[in-house]
Scaffold this motif. Structure first.
Motif, PDB file in Angstrom:
ATOM      1  N   ILE A  97      12.597  29.297  13.263  1.00 28.72           N
ATOM      2  CA  ILE A  97      13.517  28.474  12.469  1.00 28.72           C
ATOM      3  C   ILE A  97      13.408  28.819  10.980  1.00 28.72           C
ATOM      4  O   ILE A  97      14.422  29.052  10.305  1.00 28.72           O
ATOM      5  CB  ILE A  97      13.224  26.977  12.711  1.00 28.72           C
TER       6      ILE A  97
ATOM      7  N   TYR B 235      20.093  36.081  14.856  1.00 27.77           N
ATOM      8  CA  TYR B 235      19.164  34.974  15.047  1.00 27.77           C
ATOM      9  C   TYR B 235      18.412  35.126  16.375  1.00 27.77           C
ATOM     10  O   TYR B 235      17.202  34.884  16.463  1.00 27.77           O
ATOM     11  CB  TYR B 235      19.902  33.651  15.013  1.00 27.77           C
TER      12      TYR B 235
ATOM     13  N   THR C 291      14.343  35.685  16.891  1.00 26.83           N
ATOM     14  CA  THR C 291      13.524  34.815  17.753  1.00 26.83           C
ATOM     15  C   THR C 291      12.758  35.638  18.786  1.00 26.83           C
ATOM     16  O   THR C 291      11.559  35.422  19.015  1.00 26.83           O
ATOM     17  CB  THR C 291      14.430  33.796  18.458  1.00 26.83           C
TER      18      THR C 291
END
Length: 367
Positions: free
Chosen positions: A74, A302, A306
């Motif tokens: 995050i 993203y 991750t």
């Protein structure tokens, strides 16, 4: 009919392979299943967002690994977005020095392995001075070979409850606006601002009433041979975060650059004819249109960030992969461990993808 036969054949093949695997594991004294998750883990985890001891269960250790992965992912996505957008704008700068410097940055980062970059940042951070000679770039912020020390907020239960109220109220305001737009068409900007302002004032009032001095700032302090207090980011976490952010920002830079270049030149000319400066044109005219183009590609960035966080095991950060590997080595439940990792990463990827697809759908033309 032939397709059904092929499907049944594949199912039978996997059934035979599964049964054979279970039999072989049984001969080795290894039982198949997830019952071991209730047993004590008997190993320590260096960093944890929640309380954890070696006597806790494997399930709790797995939760610690998931939280560590979620935290670095995050924060990494947020920082990579900020840095990538700034670099993307700089890549199109009329200043040749800035444009070429950003181009060099992108070429170097994108053409070297991420694992090598993580090793580089890990070695760099561990080579920093000790606490007594720590860098202090800002007052109360110390950068040492033991990590990054920053001021921390100390809150009691009432303060946490108030912050939850504030977050919930803000979320309710945003949802209220979205529902209004869906049912009655676009809401005027003034009405949106008034609604959000009312929610913010109301919740800030609740926050101030509930806090009552319950929030304090705890700065780190140098005492003796170490720094105590504050919020500490370990060298492993810091190296992983820096490596992921810099690697992802190079990709996002190119995405933002392509998105800006996809906006027709006529939009720039129309804005100039209205007397807008380059900065206001970029902020008010170009970036909102470029956002529609870049959202799908940003989703992939993203998700890559991750999944790339799994390389943390190479530099010693206890993320999900590290915790699951240790569990598998101790218990022998390798297949279950791999299945758990696949399930967690699949869940994270589908959740992020669904959220950004929903946002992209809201931004698409014709809504």
């Amino acid at each position: 009919m032939s397709q059904l036969a092929v499907l049944l054949g594949v199912f039978a093949l996997f059934s035979v392979l599964g049964a054979n695997t279970v039999d072989n594991l049984g001969r080795l004294g290894i039982t198949v299943g997830f019952g071991y998750l209730d047993h004590p883990a008997n190993f320590e985890i260096g960093e944890s967002l929640v309380a954890y001891t070696s006597g806790d269960s494997y399930a709790r250790a797995l939760g610690v690994g998931i939280l560590n992965t979620a935290l670095v992912s995050i924060i990494g996505c947020l920082l990579a977005t900020l840095l990538g957008v700034a670099l993307g704008i700089g890549r199109l700068s009329a200043n040749l020095l800035i444009s070429r410097a950003v181009q060099l940055y992108v070429e170097v980062i994108r053409n070297t392995p991420l694992l090598l970059q993580l090793f580089f940042w890990s070695a760099t951070i561990h080579a920093l001075p000790g606490p007594r000679q720590a860098f202090e770039p800002l007052t109360g912020v110390f950068l040492t070979n033991r990590g990054l020390y920053m001021p921390a907020l100390a809150m009691d239960g009432a303060a946490v409850f108030s912050l939850l109220l504030l977050g919930g109220g803000a979320l309710a305001g945003v949802v209220r606006i979205l529902v209004h737009e869906r049912r009655h068409g676009p809401m005027e900007r003034a009405a949106k601002t008034a609604l959000l302002g009312a929610v913010a004032v109301l919740l800030l009032g609740v926050l101030a009433l509930c806090l009552g001095g319950a929030v304090s700032v705890e700065p780190p302090r140098l005492g003796g041979f170490n720094i105590t207090g504050g919020w500490v980011l370990s060298p492993e976490f810091l190296a992983l975060l820096v490596g992921l952010v810099i690697n992802a920002s190079a990709v996002i830079c190119e995405i933002v650059r392509s998105g800006i270049e996809a906006v027709p030149e006529g939009q720039w000319e129309a804005a100039r004819s209205l007397g807008l400066t380059r900065g206001r044109t970029l902020r008010l005219v170009v970036l909102p249109q470029a956002l529609r183009v870049v959202i799908p590609l940003m989703t992939s960035s993203y998700l890559s960030l991750t999944k790339n966080s799994s390389l943390a095991v190479a530099i010693g950060f206890p993320d999900l992969v590290s915790v699951v590997n240790t569990s598998a080595n101790q218990t022998g439940h390798v297949f279950e461990a791999i299945a758990l990792m696949m399930a967690v990463y699949l869940t994270i990827s589908l959740t992020v993808s669904a959220a950004l697809n929903f946002y992209n759908h809201r931004l698409s033309l014709g809504r």
